[in-house]
Design a protein around this motif. Structure first.
Motif, short mmCIF file in Angstrom:
data_model
loop_
_atom_site.label_atom_id
_atom_site.label_comp_id
_atom_site.label_asym_id
_atom_site.label_seq_id
_atom_site.Cartn_x
_atom_site.Cartn_y
_atom_site.Cartn_z
N ARG A 1 0.83 -1.23 -0.13
CA ARG A 1 0.09 0.02 0.01
C ARG A 1 0.87 1.33 0.05
O ARG A 1 0.36 2.39 -0.41
N PHE A 2 2.22 1.06 0.21
CA PHE A 2 3.11 2.30 0.28
C PHE A 2 4.47 1.94 0.46
O PHE A 2 4.82 0.65 0.99
N ASN B 1 11.67 11.42 7.02
CA ASN B 1 11.18 12.73 6.33
C ASN B 1 10.29 13.50 7.29
O ASN B 1 9.79 14.68 7.03
N ASP B 2 9.74 12.77 8.37
CA ASP B 2 8.74 13.38 9.31
C ASP B 2 7.56 13.71 8.67
O ASP B 2 6.65 14.18 9.41
N GLU B 3 7.28 13.21 7.48
CA GLU B 3 5.79 13.32 7.11
C GLU B 3 4.81 12.45 7.90
O GLU B 3 4.96 11.34 8.19
N ASP B 4 3.60 12.95 8.18
CA ASP B 4 2.52 12.34 8.57
C ASP B 4 1.87 11.30 7.56
O ASP B 4 1.49 11.63 6.48
N MET B 5 1.86 9.96 7.97
CA MET B 5 1.52 8.83 7.00
C MET B 5 0.12 8.20 7.66
O MET B 5 -0.14 8.18 8.92
N MET B 6 -0.84 8.19 6.80
CA MET B 6 -1.93 7.29 7.09
C MET B 6 -2.37 6.23 5.95
O MET B 6 -2.82 6.84 4.94
N ILE B 7 -2.37 5.17 6.36
CA ILE B 7 -2.61 3.93 5.19
C ILE B 7 -3.63 3.04 5.53
O ILE B 7 -3.88 3.04 6.91
N THR B 8 -4.75 2.93 4.58
CA THR B 8 -5.80 2.22 4.99
C THR B 8 -6.11 1.18 3.85
O THR B 8 -5.71 1.20 2.74
#
Length: 304
Positions: free
Chosen positions: A84-85, A279-286
């Motif tokens: 998914r990522f 990279n401190d990016e907010d991640m949300m995988i569903t």
């Protein structure tokens, strides 16, 4: 070797055999494994090795260090992955129901790790050669999302987030019975079942375990729930819902004998939220539940 651990014996463990105490403190280890730690000198009481029949005394200082499991011959296998990522640091994979996460005795092949080794040139080595890249796990018959680290720096930072409860894991489950309220929190410690070493249970001396849940939909004899883990104990959701008399549908270990045929517990890790370790990016995988889960919902609706 893993990190050394220690406790000071209180009244909970006073008079108990050292192997019994360590089995309770290390619920993912079998009794025979714990006994081998003692026998091989990986356990000390007040700085000295002991035998498995040693009975703990009040204020004893117990120290132990779990040895790394023997290396298995891991082979890359061309098993399709639902990714998914993915970037050069990590990937998030939607594990199918029925797949074991990493090799163990009895499950040397066909695991998620075997598939990852075929797919990835590099995986982190922090958890040893038998569990490359594996930051956290879900049960064989639980489907859903897992984050996998491709190098040690990513693994360290993801593990730190997990320890600090900064990784959010949201599950969906189908349970027996109708839950009367819309929201709830189950706060009950989990440890090895003293009556059955193959199971976990709610025990006073267990590790803290907290599950938050909300009701998605109610039916005549079942409830569809959404759960969020605050802690991540072995079989946590399965044990917690059994504890409140709403065991998971299809759960062969903790559920009712008469249940729907869902090929194992109706439990899916739907959403994973975390901060990218580099990279401190907010991640949300569903990932939506698999067909067998959705078909079970439709079957329940027809029964209602």
């Amino acid at each position: 070797m893993t990190e050394k651990q220690q406790i000071k014996v209180d009244h909970t463990y006073q008079g108990k055999r050292i192997d019994h105490v360590l089995a309770q403190l290390n619920p993912e280890a079998s009794r025979s494994q714990v006994q081998s730690w003692v026998k091989d000198g990986h356990v000390a009481v007040n700085g000295k090795p002991v035998k498995n029949n040693y009975k703990c005394q009040l204020d004893d200082l117990v120290e132990w260090q779990e040895p790394e499991p023997e290396d298995m011959s891991l082979e890359p296998e061309n098993i399709p992955l639902d990714i998914r990522f993915e970037d050069e640091h990590l990937l998030v994979v939607n594990k199918p129901k029925g797949m074991v996460v990493h090799p163990a005795f009895g499950h040397e092949k066909g695991t998620l790790v075997n598939a990852l080794l075929y797919h990835c040139d590099d995986l982190s080595g922090i958890n040893g050669v038998n569990r490359p890249g594996i930051v956290h796990r879900i049960d064989k018959d639980t489907s859903g999302l897992l984050v996998v680290a491709k190098h040690d720096k990513a693994h360290e930072r993801l593990s730190e987030q997990l320890m600090n409860k900064e990784i959010k894991r949201q599950y969906e489950a189908i349970v027996h019975g109708v839950i009367s309220h819309e929201l709830g929190t189950i706060d009950a410690p989990i440890g090895r079942d003293p009556n059955d070493r193959q199971k976990m249970a709610i025990v006073d001396e267990g590790k803290p375990a907290i599950t938050h849940f909300s009701v998605v939909e109610k039916f005549n004899d079942y409830t569809h729930v959404s759960c969020e883990l605050e802690t991540g104990r072995t079989h946590q959701i399965r044990i917690h819902f059994k504890y409140i008399n709403h065991p998971l549908v299809g759960d062969p270990k903790y559920g009712y004998r008469k249940t729907l045929d869902t090929d194992g517990q109706a439990l899916h890790a739907k959403t994973l939220s975390f901060t990218h370790p580099i990279n401190d990016e907010d991640m949300m995988i569903t990932a939506e539940p698999p067909k067998i889960f959705l078909d079970s919902i439709e079957k329940i609706k027809r029964m209602t």
